[in-house]
Design an enzyme around this catalytic site. Sequence first.
Site, short mmCIF file in Angstrom:
data_model
loop_
_atom_site.label_atom_id
_atom_site.label_comp_id
_atom_site.label_asym_id
_atom_site.label_seq_id
_atom_site.Cartn_x
_atom_site.Cartn_y
_atom_site.Cartn_z
N ARG A 1 26.94 56.57 -24.14
CA ARG A 1 28.27 56.37 -24.67
C ARG A 1 28.15 55.57 -25.96
O ARG A 1 27.11 54.98 -26.24
CB ARG A 1 29.14 55.62 -23.66
N ASP B 1 28.78 52.92 -12.75
CA ASP B 1 29.67 53.98 -13.23
C ASP B 1 29.25 55.37 -12.74
O ASP B 1 29.99 56.33 -12.91
CB ASP B 1 29.68 54.01 -14.77
N SER C 1 39.88 47.35 -12.48
CA SER C 1 39.11 47.65 -11.27
C SER C 1 39.93 47.39 -10.01
O SER C 1 40.43 46.28 -9.80
CB SER C 1 37.84 46.80 -11.25
N ARG D 1 38.21 44.54 -8.01
CA ARG D 1 38.51 43.18 -8.48
C ARG D 1 39.97 42.82 -8.18
O ARG D 1 40.26 41.69 -7.79
CB ARG D 1 38.23 43.09 -9.99
N GLY E 1 39.36 49.69 -21.51
CA GLY E 1 38.73 49.67 -22.82
C GLY E 1 37.33 49.11 -22.73
O GLY E 1 36.87 48.67 -21.67
N ASN E 2 36.62 49.12 -23.86
CA ASN E 2 35.27 48.54 -23.86
C ASN E 2 35.38 47.02 -23.81
O ASN E 2 36.46 46.44 -23.90
CB ASN E 2 34.45 49.02 -25.07
N ARG F 1 38.74 44.70 -24.59
CA ARG F 1 39.37 43.99 -23.48
C ARG F 1 39.47 42.50 -23.77
O ARG F 1 40.47 41.85 -23.47
CB ARG F 1 38.58 44.22 -22.18
#
Length: 316
Positions: A10, A81, A124, A127, A145-146, A150
Amino acid sequence: MSKIIKIGTRDSELALWQAHTVQKKLNDLGYKTEIIAVKAQGDILLDKPLYELGITGIFTKTLDIAMINRQVDIAVHSMKDVPTALPIGIVQAAVLERANEKDLLVYKNNLDFLDSDGIIATGSLRRQAQWLHKYRNHKVVNLRGNVNSRMKKLNESDWNGAVFAAAGLERIGLTPTLSKGEGEKIGLDYINLDWMIPAPAQGAMTVLTMANDEFCKEAVSQLNDLETDICTYIERQFLKTLEGGCTAPIGAIAKFTEDTISFKGALFSIDGKQKLEVEKVVPIELWKKLGYELAKEILNNGGAALMKNIKDSLKK
């Protein structure tokens, strides 16, 4: 070793860090490599929580296709992932030594909100459920987001904090008090969430190859860390048996302790009110079915009904 191994990844900063780490290890072994970055669907669709998208492997599917089409030879992923069932023709060739497996809370100002009302951000379900289990009066909001975006969203919001994987922040130097430049600019601090059970395989990186690519399988296999490989296998077997994928609040962690393996796993309801937990220490030689057996224990003690409720609620 004249073949150039095309490394698929990615295009986020963290994913590229992981790909470059694998590239250096292969280069040190004498292999020639090239990094090819792609944008995964999960990096594009940011307006909904992952569970609402209903797509298994949303961060890995694009690279699976690229590998099947021979655009890349191998793919580097955060192991948490990766779906527990790989596409036909693709195999796990290596699991690198695990980094920090913990979750941490990045927060603003102070921690007074922990004893009152608070707003915590995470994309998540695992979480979210564990946070609400511990802090019943808090509100959890979606954050996608990445890692960089975030952190920026947290700083610009009225949220009290957000939950991140410690390994991701450490790898790109974004842990606030470990990265003084960035930490001072955005005025954040963090605490480790030692009570939160991590995602299966959290902190580990894996490399996938085509099953019929003997050259790449042989090259990548030299990067495998056996202890991490075994522990993540147990955790992912636990996840697979519970049929969680990315759509259920499931945590699991296995660790070597001398001549034994310790395991802790749990299944939560989405609102955090229900928790089914299992914890066990077994001799190392019993590792192969440990994840399966402990997941079955949870399923037989209310887990099957809870999983059905979770799946039904996510369909609505």
